[in-house]
Motif scaffolding. Sequence first.
Motif, short mmCIF file in Angstrom:
data_model
loop_
_atom_site.label_atom_id
_atom_site.label_comp_id
_atom_site.label_asym_id
_atom_site.label_seq_id
_atom_site.Cartn_x
_atom_site.Cartn_y
_atom_site.Cartn_z
N GLY A 62 0.81 -1.20 0.00
CA GLY A 62 0.00 0.00 0.00
C GLY A 62 0.85 1.26 0.00
O GLY A 62 2.08 1.21 -0.04
N GLU A 63 0.21 2.39 0.02
CA GLU A 63 0.87 3.69 0.14
C GLU A 63 -0.03 4.59 0.96
O GLU A 63 -1.24 4.38 1.03
CB GLU A 63 1.12 4.34 -1.23
CG GLU A 63 2.01 3.55 -2.17
CD GLU A 63 3.47 3.50 -1.73
OE1 GLU A 63 3.83 4.23 -0.79
OE2 GLU A 63 4.24 2.72 -2.33
N PHE A 64 0.57 5.61 1.58
CA PHE A 64 -0.23 6.56 2.38
C PHE A 64 -0.10 7.94 1.74
O PHE A 64 0.76 8.73 2.09
CB PHE A 64 0.26 6.60 3.82
CG PHE A 64 -0.74 7.20 4.79
CD1 PHE A 64 -1.48 8.33 4.46
CD2 PHE A 64 -0.94 6.62 6.03
CE1 PHE A 64 -2.39 8.88 5.34
CE2 PHE A 64 -1.85 7.15 6.93
CZ PHE A 64 -2.58 8.29 6.58
N VAL A 65 -0.98 8.22 0.77
CA VAL A 65 -1.04 9.50 0.08
C VAL A 65 -2.16 10.32 0.71
O VAL A 65 -3.32 9.90 0.72
CB VAL A 65 -1.28 9.31 -1.43
CG1 VAL A 65 -1.33 10.67 -2.14
CG2 VAL A 65 -0.20 8.43 -2.04
N TRP A 66 -1.81 11.49 1.22
CA TRP A 66 -2.78 12.29 1.96
C TRP A 66 -3.77 13.04 1.07
O TRP A 66 -4.90 13.32 1.49
CB TRP A 66 -2.06 13.31 2.83
CG TRP A 66 -1.58 12.78 4.14
CD1 TRP A 66 -0.29 12.49 4.49
CD2 TRP A 66 -2.37 12.48 5.29
NE1 TRP A 66 -0.23 12.01 5.78
CE2 TRP A 66 -1.49 12.00 6.30
CE3 TRP A 66 -3.73 12.56 5.57
CZ2 TRP A 66 -1.95 11.61 7.56
CZ3 TRP A 66 -4.19 12.18 6.82
CH2 TRP A 66 -3.30 11.70 7.81
#
Length: 286
Positions: A62-66
């Motif tokens: 996954g990734e944590f893109v705000w």
Amino acid sequence: MSEPTESDRHAEANALLGAVGVSRTRIDSATSERASRAWWDADAGAYHQTHGEFLGVDSADGEFVWCPEGLHEGDMRFLGDVAGKAILEIGCGSAPCSRWLAAQGARPVGLDLSMGMLSRGLESMSGSERRVPLVQAGAETLPFADASFDAACSAFGAVPFVADSALVMREVARVLKPGGRWVFAVNHPMRWIFPDDPGEAGLTATIPYFDRSPYVEVDEAGRATYVEHHRTIGDRVREIVAAGLTVVDIVEPEWPEWLDREWGQWSPLRGALFPGTAIFVCDKPE
């Protein structure tokens, strides 16, 4: 091949739900929740086709893109050191942010109203040994005990789509442990005054900033099919403070020079002139 326009992307969901017009009628929590659940179930496929790669939905961890400006939690560290922490993601969608948190050693739980979005998250985790618990529920009534989490986060999930965002703040404060952190990203309130257009037409102010009437799409019978609620910056701060939380920072990301991507109303043209996102960083006092 060029990316589909936002109207093209929404065509399938609008057809499924029978959306024919727009209203500015105030609606209650139950009506808003019903519309949001149906909308995100109907739009889940097209949403991921358009935005899934940018959000890292199918990347290994996954990734944590705000936000559409591309801020990543790995760079910003709004949540601090997450290793070992119990973290609630509210409005997680297909949960790429929660999966990224798990890869950093956190113990996340993803919550979303839409089974369509959650099902896409389960699909993304199907080949991974690292699984994140996903819960279907609304943000106005969190199904967790008091002081259950070290932190909570929401990257454009839930907060703009609920009728009673003050209640969401109180619920988050309730489930946070003392000293816990709450970070949420929403469309910047000043965007409300401009048409929802990434081009030249979206540069002229046409709607009063102080008009809190929600944006509601309706079917032929007048039933809401999509809802988005407006709050000013001051409204957000007052709701946070009234819940017993402290505002640590309000981040207004600048549009990065490297990003030439449009996302709905977000675009390099508009991003060069005014902010598209507001990120609120809050703490629960010890």
